[in-house]
Motif scaffolding. Structure first.
Motif, short mmCIF file in Angstrom:
data_model
loop_
_atom_site.label_atom_id
_atom_site.label_comp_id
_atom_site.label_asym_id
_atom_site.label_seq_id
_atom_site.Cartn_x
_atom_site.Cartn_y
_atom_site.Cartn_z
N GLN A 38 0.84 -1.21 0.00
CA GLN A 38 0.00 0.00 0.00
C GLN A 38 0.87 1.25 0.00
N THR A 39 1.92 1.23 0.79
CA THR A 39 2.83 2.37 0.87
C THR A 39 3.54 2.58 -0.46
N ARG A 40 3.95 1.49 -1.08
CA ARG A 40 4.62 1.59 -2.38
C ARG A 40 3.68 2.20 -3.43
N THR A 41 2.42 1.78 -3.40
CA THR A 41 1.43 2.32 -4.34
C THR A 41 1.24 3.82 -4.12
N LYS A 42 1.14 4.23 -2.85
CA LYS A 42 0.98 5.65 -2.54
C LYS A 42 2.22 6.43 -2.98
N LEU A 43 3.39 5.89 -2.75
CA LEU A 43 4.61 6.56 -3.15
C LEU A 43 4.67 6.72 -4.67
N ASP A 44 4.27 5.68 -5.39
CA ASP A 44 4.25 5.77 -6.85
C ASP A 44 3.30 6.88 -7.32
N ARG A 45 2.12 6.95 -6.70
CA ARG A 45 1.16 8.00 -7.08
C ARG A 45 1.70 9.39 -6.76
N LEU A 46 2.31 9.53 -5.58
CA LEU A 46 2.87 10.82 -5.22
C LEU A 46 4.03 11.22 -6.12
N THR A 47 4.84 10.25 -6.51
CA THR A 47 5.95 10.52 -7.42
C THR A 47 5.43 11.01 -8.76
N GLU A 48 4.40 10.33 -9.28
CA GLU A 48 3.80 10.76 -10.55
C GLU A 48 3.23 12.17 -10.44
N ARG A 49 2.56 12.43 -9.33
CA ARG A 49 1.95 13.75 -9.13
C ARG A 49 3.04 14.82 -9.04
N PHE A 50 4.09 14.53 -8.29
CA PHE A 50 5.18 15.48 -8.15
C PHE A 50 5.82 15.78 -9.50
N LEU A 51 6.09 14.73 -10.27
CA LEU A 51 6.70 14.93 -11.58
C LEU A 51 5.79 15.74 -12.49
N SER A 52 4.49 15.50 -12.41
CA SER A 52 3.53 16.24 -13.21
C SER A 52 3.53 17.72 -12.81
N LEU A 53 3.53 17.99 -11.51
CA LEU A 53 3.55 19.38 -11.04
C LEU A 53 4.87 20.05 -11.43
N GLU A 54 5.95 19.29 -11.34
CA GLU A 54 7.25 19.84 -11.71
C GLU A 54 7.26 20.21 -13.20
N GLU A 55 6.69 19.36 -14.02
CA GLU A 55 6.60 19.63 -15.46
C GLU A 55 5.79 20.89 -15.72
N GLN A 56 4.66 21.01 -15.03
CA GLN A 56 3.80 22.18 -15.20
C GLN A 56 4.53 23.45 -14.78
N SER A 57 5.32 23.37 -13.73
CA SER A 57 6.01 24.58 -13.26
C SER A 57 7.10 25.00 -14.23
#
Length: 69
Positions: A38-57
């Motif tokens: 479960q933690t790994r899944t959450k980390l993967d989602r947060l990593t994707e979200r972070f990368l997406s936000l970083e791209e947008q910035s």
């Protein structure tokens, strides 16, 4: 003969206790593995979200001082 019976009984009790302990540890390990997944899944989602936000910035215009400064 009585001594052998007592010894066998003690060995049987020891084996039963060990079997119970192994089962409990196995259950705990399975529960911990579920939490890890479960933690790994959450980390993967947060990593994707972070990368997406970083791209947008990176696409956003640079922050500059207003002309009146």
């Amino acid at each position: 003969m009585s001594e052998d019976r007592e010894r066998i009984t003690q060995l049987e009790e020891t084996v039963a206790y060990q079997a119970k302990t192994i089962e409990e540890l196995s259950d705990q390990l399975a529960e911990q593995w579920k939490i890890v997944e479960q933690t790994r899944t959450k980390l993967d989602r947060l990593t994707e979200r972070f990368l997406s936000l970083e791209e947008q910035s990176l696409d956003a215009p640079a922050i500059t001082r207003p002309p009146h400064y």
